[in-house]
Design a protein around this motif. Structure first.
Motif, PDB file in Angstrom:
ATOM      1  N   GLY A 158     -14.249  54.886  47.780  1.00 36.33           N
ATOM      2  CA  GLY A 158     -13.556  55.649  48.978  1.00 36.33           C
ATOM      3  C   GLY A 158     -12.533  54.876  49.990  1.00 36.33           C
ATOM      4  N   LYS A 159     -13.071  53.498  49.841  1.00 38.64           N
ATOM      5  CA  LYS A 159     -12.506  52.974  50.770  1.00 38.64           C
ATOM      6  C   LYS A 159     -11.140  51.769  50.477  1.00 38.64           C
ATOM      7  CE  LYS A 159     -14.817  53.303  54.854  1.00 38.64           C
ATOM      8  NZ  LYS A 159     -14.121  53.667  56.086  1.00 38.64           N
ATOM      9  N   ARG A 160     -11.093  52.089  49.131  1.00 35.83           N
ATOM     10  CA  ARG A 160     -10.034  51.264  48.425  1.00 35.83           C
ATOM     11  C   ARG A 160      -8.702  51.853  48.228  1.00 35.83           C
ATOM     12  NH1 ARG A 160     -13.973  49.326  43.571  1.00 35.83           N
ATOM     13  NH2 ARG A 160     -15.649  48.703  44.935  1.00 35.83           N
ATOM     14  N   LYS A 161      -7.524  50.934  48.558  1.00 40.64           N
ATOM     15  CA  LYS A 161      -6.175  51.646  48.513  1.00 40.64           C
ATOM     16  C   LYS A 161      -5.882  50.506  47.672  1.00 40.64           C
ATOM     17  CE  LYS A 161      -5.811  55.032  51.998  1.00 40.64           C
ATOM     18  NZ  LYS A 161      -4.987  55.433  53.215  1.00 40.64           N
ATOM     19  N   GLY A 162      -5.144  50.720  46.483  1.00 43.36           N
ATOM     20  CA  GLY A 162      -4.683  49.728  45.728  1.00 43.36           C
ATOM     21  C   GLY A 162      -5.350  49.284  44.484  1.00 43.36           C
ATOM     22  N   SER A 163      -4.942  48.586  43.713  1.00 41.19           N
ATOM     23  CA  SER A 163      -5.481  48.356  42.248  1.00 41.19           C
ATOM     24  C   SER A 163      -6.371  46.946  42.734  1.00 41.19           C
ATOM     25  CB  SER A 163      -4.496  47.892  41.008  1.00 41.19           C
ATOM     26  OG  SER A 163      -3.838  46.997  41.593  1.00 41.19           O
ATOM     27  N   TYR A 164      -7.345  46.661  41.785  1.00 46.35           N
ATOM     28  CA  TYR A 164      -8.039  45.260  41.820  1.00 46.35           C
ATOM     29  C   TYR A 164      -7.038  44.279  42.097  1.00 46.35           C
ATOM     30  CZ  TYR A 164     -10.972  41.400  40.373  1.00 46.35           C
ATOM     31  OH  TYR A 164     -11.600  40.171  40.285  1.00 46.35           O
ATOM     32  N   TYR A 165      -6.122  44.104  41.262  1.00 43.77           N
ATOM     33  CA  TYR A 165      -5.221  42.707  41.420  1.00 43.77           C
ATOM     34  C   TYR A 165      -4.307  42.745  42.745  1.00 43.77           C
ATOM     35  CZ  TYR A 165      -6.028  43.027  36.348  1.00 43.77           C
ATOM     36  OH  TYR A 165      -6.810  42.996  35.240  1.00 43.77           O
TER      37      TYR A 165
END
Length: 169
Positions: free
Chosen positions: A80-87
């Protein structure tokens, strides 16, 4: 009726080494303060705590520190806190490392296959380090454009050269 006591504020600000707005005058002692005109009298009132300077109001960093501590422990890092891919989150270094390794592997395979000379290999390797190439395909197109190859590069160069000499699957 409240008096502004501008003169007294200005003199007190100079003595207290602060701005006029930070000077606080005791509302009960306005008569005494209004009669004070000299710097000496203002200093006396400062000593008596009839005039003093307000503290600087800053933004508290306590909440931010608490959140930072939780993040260090690994909390608050869920999906829920992530914006953007792993890379993207991994940052530029991860992308650079994977890209440059692939390009160097390609150059090594081309050298071992005899498609480019060792001198050309060193030249292209330096260009790769400088960030000239975007991908393995870009390296091949660069070699073909400038006719740096001693042998023709086959159409299916990924399968023939890279798997045979580069160790790629």
């Amino acid at each position: 009726m409240t008096r502004k006591l501008i003169l007294q504020r200005r003199v007190a600000a100079r003595i207290l080494k602060c701005g006029i707005n930070r000077v606080w005058i005791d509302p009960d002692a306005t008569d005494i303060v209004s009669s004070a005109v000299t710097s000496e009298e203002i200093r006396k009132l400062i000593k008596e705590r009839k005039i003093w300077k307000r503290p600087i109001e800053g933004t508290s960093h306590i909440r931010a520190n608490k959140l930072a501590e939780k993040r260090r422990k690994g909390r608050r890092r869920g999906p829920g806190k992530r914006k953007g891919s792993y890379y993207v989150r991994a940052g530029g270094s991860y992308i650079w490392v994977t890209k440059i390794r692939a390009i160097r592997r390609t150059l090594r395979a081309l050298k071992l296959a005899g498609i480019i000379t060792p001198k050309t290999y060193n030249y292209l390797r330096r260009l790769a380090k400088a960030g000239t190439f975007k991908s393995k395909g870009h390296v091949i197109s660069y070699i073909l454009e400038r006719k740096l190859n001693t042998k023709p590069i086959p159409e299916n160069w990924k399968e023939e050269i890279l798997i045979k000499y580069g160790g790629e699957k």
